[in-house]
Design a protein around this motif. Sequence first.
Motif, PDB file in Angstrom:
ATOM      1  N   ASN A   1       0.815  -1.212   0.000  1.00  0.00           N
ATOM      2  CA  ASN A   1       0.000   0.000   0.000  1.00  0.00           C
ATOM      3  C   ASN A   1       0.848   1.261   0.000  1.00  0.00           C
ATOM      4  O   ASN A   1       0.334   2.357   0.186  1.00  0.00           O
ATOM      5  N   SER A   2       2.151   1.116  -0.172  1.00  0.00           N
ATOM      6  CA  SER A   2       3.074   2.252  -0.130  1.00  0.00           C
ATOM      7  C   SER A   2       3.765   2.424  -1.463  1.00  0.00           C
ATOM      8  O   SER A   2       3.601   1.629  -2.383  1.00  0.00           O
ATOM      9  N   LEU A   3       4.556   3.478  -1.546  1.00  0.00           N
ATOM     10  CA  LEU A   3       5.426   3.690  -2.693  1.00  0.00           C
ATOM     11  C   LEU A   3       6.861   3.581  -2.208  1.00  0.00           C
ATOM     12  O   LEU A   3       7.176   3.933  -1.073  1.00  0.00           O
ATOM     13  N   GLY A   4       7.747   3.108  -3.068  1.00  0.00           N
ATOM     14  CA  GLY A   4       9.134   2.951  -2.671  1.00  0.00           C
ATOM     15  C   GLY A   4      10.049   2.984  -3.869  1.00  0.00           C
ATOM     16  O   GLY A   4       9.610   3.021  -5.018  1.00  0.00           O
ATOM     17  N   ILE A   5      11.333   3.007  -3.585  1.00  0.00           N
ATOM     18  CA  ILE A   5      12.336   2.919  -4.641  1.00  0.00           C
ATOM     19  C   ILE A   5      13.254   1.748  -4.321  1.00  0.00           C
ATOM     20  O   ILE A   5      13.449   1.391  -3.160  1.00  0.00           O
ATOM     21  N   VAL A   6      13.798   1.152  -5.347  1.00  0.00           N
ATOM     22  CA  VAL A   6      14.770   0.079  -5.193  1.00  0.00           C
ATOM     23  C   VAL A   6      16.129   0.676  -5.533  1.00  0.00           C
ATOM     24  O   VAL A   6      16.297   1.293  -6.584  1.00  0.00           O
TER      25      VAL A   6
END
Length: 76
Positions: free
Chosen positions: A12-17
């Motif tokens: 339910n979140s946004l993220g970066i790899v």
Amino acid sequence: MAIETKVRKIGNSLGIVLPKEALQALKVEEGATVYLTEAPNCSLNINPERPGFEEQMQIAESLMQRYRNTFRELAK
């Protein structure tokens, strides 16, 4: 060094790899703690956890809060 990555939906979140090159530059591995700190011009700095870093940040935030009016006047 500029490394491009995309913002992705993770649950339910946004993220970066972070790519391998970024992890090597930060000298961190899986499970390491990193700190995001606000920088000028709508940017962020990524800092790996270092001994004493969290305490330094708490002191800095305390000082910025205590002297916020002074800093505001100096920024003019």
